[in-house]
Design a protein around this motif. Structure first.
Motif, PDB file in Angstrom:
ATOM      1  N   ASP A  18       0.860  -1.188   0.000  1.00 54.18           N
ATOM      2  CA  ASP A  18       0.000   0.000   0.000  1.00 54.18           C
ATOM      3  C   ASP A  18       0.895   1.236   0.000  1.00 54.18           C
ATOM      4  OD1 ASP A  18       0.939   0.225   2.608  1.00 54.18           O
ATOM      5  OD2 ASP A  18      -0.937  -0.474   3.544  1.00 54.18           O
ATOM      6  N   THR A  58      -2.278  -0.837  -4.179  1.00 54.98           N
ATOM      7  CA  THR A  58      -3.481  -0.003  -4.229  1.00 54.98           C
ATOM      8  C   THR A  58      -3.126   1.454  -4.475  1.00 54.98           C
ATOM      9  OG1 THR A  58      -3.342   0.174  -1.811  1.00 54.98           O
ATOM     10  CG2 THR A  58      -4.801  -1.527  -2.722  1.00 54.98           C
ATOM     11  N   SER A  59      -1.844   1.749  -4.617  1.00 59.05           N
ATOM     12  CA  SER A  59      -1.390   3.136  -4.727  1.00 59.05           C
ATOM     13  C   SER A  59      -0.795   3.420  -6.104  1.00 59.05           C
ATOM     14  CB  SER A  59      -0.340   3.422  -3.646  1.00 59.05           C
ATOM     15  OG  SER A  59       0.295   4.658  -3.878  1.00 59.05           O
ATOM     16  N   ARG A 118      -7.876  -1.559  -7.413  1.00 56.29           N
ATOM     17  CA  ARG A 118      -8.801  -0.524  -6.942  1.00 56.29           C
ATOM     18  C   ARG A 118      -9.059  -0.625  -5.441  1.00 56.29           C
ATOM     19  NH1 ARG A 118     -12.473  -2.109 -12.023  1.00 56.29           N
ATOM     20  NH2 ARG A 118     -11.559  -4.070 -11.322  1.00 56.29           N
ATOM     21  N   SER A 119      -8.710  -1.748  -4.857  1.00 52.06           N
ATOM     22  CA  SER A 119      -8.905  -1.930  -3.416  1.00 52.06           C
ATOM     23  C   SER A 119      -7.950  -3.004  -2.933  1.00 52.06           C
ATOM     24  CB  SER A 119     -10.345  -2.348  -3.109  1.00 52.06           C
ATOM     25  OG  SER A 119     -10.594  -3.646  -3.641  1.00 52.06           O
ATOM     26  N   MET A 120      -7.781  -3.102  -1.613  1.00 48.34           N
ATOM     27  CA  MET A 120      -6.924  -4.152  -1.079  1.00 48.34           C
ATOM     28  C   MET A 120      -7.574  -5.518  -1.298  1.00 48.34           C
ATOM     29  SD  MET A 120      -4.064  -5.001   0.145  1.00 48.34           S
ATOM     30  CE  MET A 120      -3.366  -3.387   0.516  1.00 48.34           C
ATOM     31  N   ASP A 121      -8.896  -5.580  -1.262  1.00 46.38           N
ATOM     32  CA  ASP A 121      -9.569  -6.848  -1.560  1.00 46.38           C
ATOM     33  C   ASP A 121      -9.195  -7.334  -2.956  1.00 46.38           C
ATOM     34  OD1 ASP A 121     -10.795  -6.929   0.891  1.00 46.38           O
ATOM     35  OD2 ASP A 121     -12.734  -6.176   0.178  1.00 46.38           O
ATOM     36  N   GLU A 122      -9.221  -6.448  -3.919  1.00 49.38           N
ATOM     37  CA  GLU A 122      -8.868  -6.824  -5.289  1.00 49.38           C
ATOM     38  C   GLU A 122      -7.394  -7.209  -5.376  1.00 49.38           C
ATOM     39  OE1 GLU A 122      -9.985  -5.192  -9.638  1.00 49.38           O
ATOM     40  OE2 GLU A 122      -8.782  -3.777  -8.454  1.00 49.38           O
ATOM     41  N   THR A 168       2.764  -3.613   3.787  1.00 45.57           N
ATOM     42  CA  THR A 168       1.598  -2.781   4.063  1.00 45.57           C
ATOM     43  C   THR A 168       1.679  -2.276   5.495  1.00 45.57           C
ATOM     44  OG1 THR A 168       0.300  -4.680   4.795  1.00 45.57           O
ATOM     45  CG2 THR A 168       0.163  -4.114   2.452  1.00 45.57           C
TER      46      THR A 168
END
Length: 434
Positions: A239, A268-269, A307-311, A328
């Motif tokens: 991240d 995610t960044s 687009r997200s940490m889940d993805e 992270t």
């Protein structure tokens, strides 16, 4: 390093089964070694390694092992001993014992665990020498109790019989005394089927080039193998708290292995993706093996922006990487969501080389997505298990009818009668037979 939105990233992998020409070449080498033995080994060693040997020269002598110490730095000997101690300590914790469970009726069920008797370790000698791989293969086998461990490694190219002294010192420190200067598919065939000079083994382990990998696949069944290893892989999951220079350096630590190695950032960044990509370009110019690393990064490297940490985690689990670094803010909080990875490195100071050389866990790890269903090398790779059944008369009288029912439903009357004859005998004797 290219930057790719997650929705555009292609998860497909290239097949690692070799070309038809490579497969046929390996099949021919294996056939010839199986048929001709040492003669084929010597011929292929001259052909592929530019080294002319006699059968008596295949085995590395004890004096050569001792002489290797004069060619390496004392600091290396100290380092390899420290690493060996760490690796041995880690693998000692994996030991398991045979067990027996005595039932109330007198039956005994159990499992007997024994080490393999003879294991062959392949140590590559191509683009780089890997003394650390000697430790990672040999020490778990020793801890498991394997009595015979034999090592094969190519002679140095260019017409000399010499083997890299760092490999020899690592072998000596690990306790290997049976070493042969032979490599490639021909070495795998010799380990599998034996020659006059090299006795066959029960299992072959250790990394190698595509010809070694294909040869291991070819001989599997005659012997066991650890895996068919592909090129090295690393994924860094990060991240915006991650240090770009650290992430780039770790990606390059794997890219320098091989032109086909894979080095992927999942983040995610968008800002971190750009910073890491720039750092990779800057650090590449400083690497002695920059041409190899450049080819790897250009062909198999990417910075994937999720687009997200889940993805991001979903992408990691689909990749099932050999090495995964989690950089992270809360790596421990993510650990439980990682389902597929060979080795997981947590936090900014757990750089992948820590695991490659020193921490203790094995660095021989599943590649090419096989972390979905396989594991790093450990003691289980060097043991075999036997089930143990002692059924009491009481138990057989109780369960016999059930066993016969199952056998007859499968159409196996002979199975049923093997039980029935005992039940009939017990019935005739009133249960007094011995």
């Amino acid at each position: 390093m290219r930057i790719v939105p997650a929705e555009e990233f292609d998860l497909k992998r290239e097949s690692d089964y070799g070309t038809p020409e490579q497969n046929e070449a390996v099949k021919e080498i294996v056939r010839n070694v199986r048929r001709e033995g040492d003669a084929a080994l010597l011929r292929y060693t001259e052909q592929f390694d530019n080294t002319k040997l006699t059968a008596s020269g295949l085995r590395v002598q004890h004096s050569e092992l001792m002489a290797a110490y004069d060619e390496v730095e004392e600091s290396f000997v100290t380092a390899i001993r420290s690493a060996a101690e760490r690796i041995r300590s880690y693998h000692q914790k994996q030991k398991r014992s045979s067990w027996m469970d005595v039932q109330p009726d007198g039956s005994i069920l159990g499992q007997i665990i024994r080490p393999l008797q003879r294991v062959g370790v392949y140590v590559p000698g191509g683009k780089a020498a890997y003394p650390s791989s000697v430790l990672m293969n040999v020490i778990p086998a020793q801890v498991a109790g394997v009595p015979e461990i034999v090592m094969v490694t190519p002679p140095a190219t260019g017409g000399t019989e010499g083997i890299n002294p760092y490999i020899l010192v690592a072998a000596a420190e690990a306790g290997v005394t049976e070493i042969y200067r032979v490599g490639g598919a021909q070495a795998i065939a010799a380990l599998a089927y034996g020659t006059a000079s090299i006795a066959p083994v029960d299992k072959i382990c250790g990394p190698g080039n595509i010809y070694v990998a294909l040869a291991k696949r070819e001989v599997y069944g005659a012997v066991n193998i650890d895996s068919i290893a592909g090129p090295s892989e690393i994924v860094v999951l990060a991240d915006d708290s991650a240090e770009a220079a650290y992430a780039a350096a770790d990606l390059l630590s794997q890219a320098e292995h091989d032109e086909m190695a894979s080095a992927v950032l999942v983040t995610t960044s968008p800002a971190l993706a750009k910073a890491v990509s720039a750092e990779v370009e800057r650090q590449l110019e400083l690497l002695p093996r920059r041409d190899i690393a450049r080819a790897s990064v250009d062909s198999y490297g990417a910075a994937i922006v999720a687009r997200s940490m889940d993805e991001a985690i979903s992408i990691v689990n689909k990749l099932a990487p050999e090495h995964l670094e989690i950089m992270t803010e809360d790596p421990m909080g993510i650990l439980g969501r990682i389902e597929n990875a060979g080795a997981i490195f947590l936090g900014p100071y757990s750089s992948e080389p820590v695991g490659d050389y020193f921490a203790g866990p094995n660095h021989i790890i599943p590649t090419n997505g096989t972390a979905r269903f396989s594991s790093p090398v450990d003691l289980d790779d060097f043991i075999k298990k036997s089930s143990m059944i002692y059924y009491s008369k009481e138990a057989l009288l109780r369960d016999g009818e059930t066993i016969m029912e199952l056998a007859r439903r499968e159409g196996l009357e002979g199975h049923a009668r093997a039980i029935e004859i005992r039940l009939e005998q017990e019935s005739q004797t009133g249960g007094n037979s011995k």
